[in-house]
Design an enzyme around this catalytic site. Structure first.
Site, short mmCIF file in Angstrom:
data_model
loop_
_atom_site.label_atom_id
_atom_site.label_comp_id
_atom_site.label_asym_id
_atom_site.label_seq_id
_atom_site.Cartn_x
_atom_site.Cartn_y
_atom_site.Cartn_z
N CYS A 112 -64.30 8.88 -10.89
CA CYS A 112 -65.46 9.12 -11.03
C CYS A 112 -66.08 11.07 -11.82
O CYS A 112 -67.31 11.37 -11.22
CB CYS A 112 -65.47 9.34 -9.27
SG CYS A 112 -65.78 8.44 -8.07
N HIS A 248 -68.78 15.99 -7.89
CA HIS A 248 -69.40 14.77 -6.82
C HIS A 248 -69.48 14.60 -5.87
O HIS A 248 -68.68 15.20 -4.82
CB HIS A 248 -68.35 14.24 -7.70
CG HIS A 248 -67.53 12.30 -7.09
ND1 HIS A 248 -68.90 11.33 -7.61
CD2 HIS A 248 -66.27 12.29 -7.06
CE1 HIS A 248 -67.99 10.66 -6.64
NE2 HIS A 248 -67.04 11.00 -6.46
N ASN A 278 -71.11 7.38 -2.35
CA ASN A 278 -70.14 7.67 -3.51
C ASN A 278 -71.00 6.98 -4.22
O ASN A 278 -70.07 5.74 -4.08
CB ASN A 278 -68.45 7.22 -2.87
CG ASN A 278 -68.20 7.67 -4.35
OD1 ASN A 278 -68.38 8.04 -5.31
ND2 ASN A 278 -67.09 8.14 -4.03
N1 COA Z 1 -64.38 4.19 10.88
C1 COA Z 1 -63.84 4.42 12.51
N2 COA Z 1 -62.59 4.39 12.22
C2 COA Z 1 -62.23 4.62 10.72
C3 COA Z 1 -62.88 4.18 9.86
C4 COA Z 1 -64.05 4.02 10.23
N3 COA Z 1 -64.67 3.46 9.50
N4 COA Z 1 -61.58 3.93 9.14
C5 COA Z 1 -61.22 5.25 8.98
N5 COA Z 1 -60.89 4.91 10.62
C6 COA Z 1 -59.90 4.84 10.85
C7 COA Z 1 -58.09 5.26 10.77
O1 COA Z 1 -57.72 3.56 10.74
C8 COA Z 1 -56.91 5.76 11.37
O2 COA Z 1 -56.92 5.00 13.12
P1 COA Z 1 -56.27 5.41 13.61
O3 COA Z 1 -55.57 7.14 14.48
O4 COA Z 1 -56.33 4.63 14.73
O5 COA Z 1 -54.35 5.17 12.20
C9 COA Z 1 -58.44 7.05 11.98
O6 COA Z 1 -60.36 6.63 11.65
C10 COA Z 1 -58.19 8.07 10.99
O7 COA Z 1 -58.09 7.71 9.71
P2 COA Z 1 -57.92 8.37 8.00
O8 COA Z 1 -57.59 7.97 7.07
O9 COA Z 1 -56.76 9.72 8.97
O10 COA Z 1 -59.41 9.48 7.99
P3 COA Z 1 -60.35 10.24 7.69
O11 COA Z 1 -60.58 11.82 8.51
O12 COA Z 1 -59.53 11.10 6.82
O13 COA Z 1 -61.21 9.66 6.87
C11 COA Z 1 -61.60 8.97 4.59
C12 COA Z 1 -61.20 9.10 6.36
C13 COA Z 1 -61.81 7.47 3.74
C14 COA Z 1 -63.52 9.18 5.17
C15 COA Z 1 -61.72 10.32 3.91
O14 COA Z 1 -60.09 10.23 4.01
C16 COA Z 1 -61.95 10.32 3.01
O15 COA Z 1 -63.34 10.63 2.14
N6 COA Z 1 -61.39 10.22 1.96
C17 COA Z 1 -61.43 10.10 0.03
C18 COA Z 1 -61.76 8.48 -0.64
C19 COA Z 1 -63.09 8.74 -1.57
O16 COA Z 1 -63.80 9.68 -1.33
N7 COA Z 1 -62.58 8.41 -2.49
C20 COA Z 1 -62.72 8.62 -3.50
C21 COA Z 1 -63.59 9.44 -4.56
S1 COA Z 1 -63.59 9.41 -5.80
#
Ligand code: COA
Length: 321
Positions: A112, A248, A278
């Protein structure tokens, strides 16, 4: 000065729009969760076009906009993690498709952060003195959804496809500065496994994206905020002198966190994540292109491009429009 001038901008996204509601039909998620946790409402996805198809469309628009013939280019750079093949590169496919006979072509893979690394590479060629690199095309192009794991609600909601690019020439008067970094870490990987793609009849033997969401989230907020502060110190400038930051587009909450850490207003950050998700190396040039096309950017504006992603890689560039 060691600056660059943007002579043309362009972007292209595939026409198929995928909504959060559609995704929630096959994984356990909802429009509300995705919007609140990521800021993404829709993303454009390819239903057959490959990365080079997107890049070629952008390359042709760029030549038209700059009123250049293909052989007037001195170098073609494409930033991508999702090339059609390991070889030929996307840049070579673009070179052939636009008729840029014998023009050198190179792909840059920094996930990215790819467009930042590509832009920086272009700037070095343009500043290489008597070697004849006067006009360089830099494109960021990705079809990430061919690697999406459509059974993983934590990742398949995040990514979209698209391409954007610029044609650059050297400028003696425009301010330019950069700070790039990498730290090897497998928090974001693309594995080699076979997956079904529900948007295409073609069965592709590619892989899927795995992201340690929370780790990447924390890394992004901290590293990007520190990186922008480092760039400002390097340039002996304050953020008050910067008109826009083009980050980004990975997650709206990451951008909120960066703004908070830097103690600056969110309105300084350009965001289009709501519509595109993204798009990896394409997200910054798509944003740049939209900003030019919508008359947001004016000559003399100072802009920071800030990337982060797989590798891990991150980096920012200060640019004068
Ligand atoms: N819908 C509903 N629930 C979801 C879900 C979705 N699409 N994705 C994850 N969850 C759930 C998880 O299973 C977890 O459930 P649990 O508490 O029962 O285990 C809960 O939501 C929290 O998960 P978590 O990973 O802590 O959520 P978050 O707030 O961190 O959001 C992302 C997850 C992936 C959206 C976030 O971490 C993110 O954007 N990270 C960066 C990833 C990225 O952009 N990578 C590329 C960078 S270039």
């Amino acid at each position: 000065m060691n600056g660059v001038e943007i002579r043309a901008v362009a972007h292209y996204v595939p026409p198929r729009v995928l909504t959060n509601d559609e995704i929630s039909r096959w994984v356990d998620t909802s429009d509300e969760w995705i919007t609140e946790r990521t800021g993404i409402s829709t993303r454009h996805i390819s239903d057959g076009e490959n990365t080079s198809d997107l890049a070629v469309k952008v390359a042709k628009q760029l030549l038209d906009a700059a009123k250049l013939s293909p052989t007037e280019l001195d170098l073609i750079l494409v930033a991508t993690t999702t090339g059609d093949y390991n070889s030929p590169t996307v840049s070579c496919i673009v070179q052939e498709a636009i008729g840029a006979t014998n023009v050198p072509a190179l792909d840059v893979n920094a996930a990215c952060t790819g467009f930042i690394y590509g832009f920086s590479t272009a700037q070095k060629f343009l500043q290489s003195g008597g070697n004849g690199y006067k006009t360089v095309m830099v494109i960021g192009a990705e079809v990430l959804t061919k690697y999406s794991d459509w059974t993983d609600r934590g990742t398949c909601i995040l990514f979209g496809d698209g391409a954007g690019g610029v044609i650059l020439s050297a400028s003696e008067k425009n301010t330019y500065g950069e700070k790039l970094h990498a730290r090897g870490d497998k928090a974001i990987t693309v594995n080699h496994q076979e997956v079904e793609n529900p948007f295409s009849n073609k069965k592709r033997s590619l892989g899927h994206i795995a992201v340690d969401g929370q780790e990447v989230f924390k890394f992004a907020v901290k590293s990007v905020a520190e990186n922008i502060a480092e760039l400002m110190a390097h340039m002996n400038m304050s953020l008050d002198e910067v008109d826009y930051i083009i980050p980004h587009q990975a997650n709206k909450r990451i951008i909120d966190g960066i703004a908070k850490k830097l103690k600056i207003d969110l309105s300084k950050f350009y965001m289009n994540i709501e519509r595109f998700g993204n798009t990896s190396a394409a997200s910054i040039p798509i944003a740049l292109s939209e900003m030019f096309k919508n008359g947001i950017l004016k000559k003399g504006n100072k802009v920071i491009l800030a990337g982060f992603g797989g590798g891990l890689t991150w980096g920012s560039i200060l640019l004068e429009i």
